[in-house]
Design an enzyme around this catalytic site. Structure first.
Site, mmCIF file in Angstrom:
data_model
loop_
_atom_site.group_PDB
_atom_site.id
_atom_site.type_symbol
_atom_site.label_atom_id
_atom_site.label_comp_id
_atom_site.label_asym_id
_atom_site.label_seq_id
_atom_site.Cartn_x
_atom_site.Cartn_y
_atom_site.Cartn_z
ATOM 1 N N ARG A 12 0.779 -1.249 0.097
ATOM 2 C CA ARG A 12 0.224 -0.160 0.010
ATOM 3 C C ARG A 12 0.881 1.114 0.118
ATOM 4 O O ARG A 12 1.005 1.905 -1.005
ATOM 5 C CB ARG A 12 -0.997 -0.004 1.123
ATOM 6 N N ASP A 13 1.499 1.634 1.016
ATOM 7 C CA ASP A 13 2.283 2.905 1.254
ATOM 8 C C ASP A 13 3.541 2.724 0.114
ATOM 9 O O ASP A 13 3.870 3.869 -0.349
ATOM 10 C CB ASP A 13 2.597 2.935 2.779
ATOM 11 N N HIS A 204 5.498 4.698 12.585
ATOM 12 C CA HIS A 204 5.336 4.681 11.245
ATOM 13 C C HIS A 204 6.314 5.541 10.603
ATOM 14 O O HIS A 204 5.977 6.801 10.526
ATOM 15 C CB HIS A 204 3.968 4.782 10.700
ATOM 16 N N HIS A 206 9.069 7.451 7.913
ATOM 17 C CA HIS A 206 9.645 7.369 6.737
ATOM 18 C C HIS A 206 11.106 8.137 6.757
ATOM 19 O O HIS A 206 11.550 8.789 7.612
ATOM 20 C CB HIS A 206 8.723 8.618 5.672
ATOM 21 N N CYS A 237 4.180 9.373 -0.001
ATOM 22 C CA CYS A 237 2.857 9.949 -0.158
ATOM 23 C C CYS A 237 2.408 10.843 -1.214
ATOM 24 O O CYS A 237 3.066 11.964 -1.495
ATOM 25 C CB CYS A 237 2.490 10.515 1.184
ATOM 26 N N ASN A 246 9.255 4.645 3.011
ATOM 27 C CA ASN A 246 9.267 4.097 4.305
ATOM 28 C C ASN A 246 10.450 3.557 4.839
ATOM 29 O O ASN A 246 11.324 3.214 3.878
ATOM 30 C CB ASN A 246 8.124 2.960 4.376
#
Ligand code: HMG
Ligand code: MG
Length: 284
Positions: A12-13, A204, A206, A237, A246
């Protein structure tokens, strides 16, 4: 015994910001290989608007076609009830809602204020509770925002506490643009942990300035045991210009195993997957 939890967000990310549409079959192969390598939480896709994030337009096919490994959960992002209902219809059994600590990012990312976003999440939590679907909550921009600049720790704490109040089982704290350092991340965690106990928090991070591993180490020392990462350090993003990937799953596994934790993840397999998916999406 696995005493840490890694939430793999690569499918996803990691992929949401790729310009070239990645074939659904490649995404499914990625998810399958990550599960086979021992990852137990794999964020599979997001039920967001395909006009906003074209790369995630195949969300229903992804969830419907998942070859589900025993003991693995496949959460998906849902910004509103429409996305949640579509996720449920496809067969999702865990979802994540995503808020921000900054008004600027909330508007750019999901086209509403922070308060409006929480109002949109409440019916998701209500329905999810009645059908036994777990809901994770994200707070983005926990240290800095590309639109509003430096973020006050108390603003992060307020949003995290609201997400917990409405029923999210865990709050993932996102340094969306990767500007945090151990010092600023610890200031933020200190404030948040006053309102939400550490066992409900996830990091989370980055890696824009190469600080993500240092931030995980600091967060681990603070007491966090759940960390999000993306194989190969993929990511970014679409609504946070300049944000790079990430933290890489292989680096997180290496760090945590080095600290004596059992991740349950096969490091050699993850490295192979990283090389394969980076080649598949044309990343160096
Ligand atoms: P909007 O335009 O305000 O929505 O978008 P709307 O309710 O006004 O509806 C407009 C159109 O979108 C309508 O279609 C709706 O049906 C449709 P039309 O009538 O024009 O044909 N629509 C949807 N379609 C599919 N799925 C939906 C949905 N909802 C409405 N769920 C919306 C609001 C939230 C949908 C939009 O802003 C959006 O999709 N944003 C997604 C942004 C995104 O995915 N960002 C990346 C993920 S967040 C992130 O990466 C950070 C994180 O990793 C943590 C960190 O790093 O910090 C989580
Ligand atoms: Mg992210």
């Amino acid at each position: 015994m696995t005493d840490v939890r890694i939430v793999e967000v690569g499918p996803r990310d990691g992929l949401q910001n790729e310009k070239q549409i990645v074939p659904t079959a490649t995404k499914l192969a990625l998810i399958g290989r990550l599960a086979a390598a021992g990852l137990r939480d794999i964020e599979a896709t997001s039920f967001v608007s395909p006009k906003w994030v074209p790369q995630m337009a195949d969300h229903a096919d992804i969830v419907k076609s998942l070859h589900k490994h025993a003991g693995v959960t496949y959460p998906v992002l849902t910004p509103n009830l429409k996305g949640f209902e579509a996720a449920l219809a496809a067969g999702a059994s865990e979802v994540a809602v995503f808020a921000a600590a900054s008004e600027g990012f909330s508007r750019k990312n999901i086209n509403c204020s922070i308060a409006e976003s929480i109002d949109r999440f409440i019916p998701i939590l209500e329905v999810a509770g009645s059908v036994g679907v777990k809901v994770r909550g994200y707070v983005s921009c926990v240290v800095g925002c590309p639109y509003d600049g430096t973020i006050e720790p108390k603003d992060v704490a307020n949003v995290a506490a609201r997400l917990r109040e409405i029923g999210c089982y865990e709050i993932s704290l996102g340094d969306t643009i990767g500007v945090g350092t151990p010092a600023s991340v610890l200031r933020m965690l200190d404030a948040v942990a006053n309102d939400v106990p550490v066992e409900y928090l996830a990091g989370h991070y980055h890696d824009t300035h190469g600080m993500a591993i240092a931030n995980i180490y600091a967060s681990y020392q603070f007491g966090l045991r759940t960390f999000d990462s993306a194989v190969g350090g993929l990511g970014g993003c679409p609504y946070a210009k300049g944000a790079t990937g990430n933290v890489a799953t292989e680096d997180v596994v290496y760090l945590l195993e080095g600290l004596g934790c059992e991740t349950g993840v096969d490091l050699a397999a993850i490295r192979e997957i990283a090389a394969w998916i980076k080649a598949a999406v044309g990343r160096p």
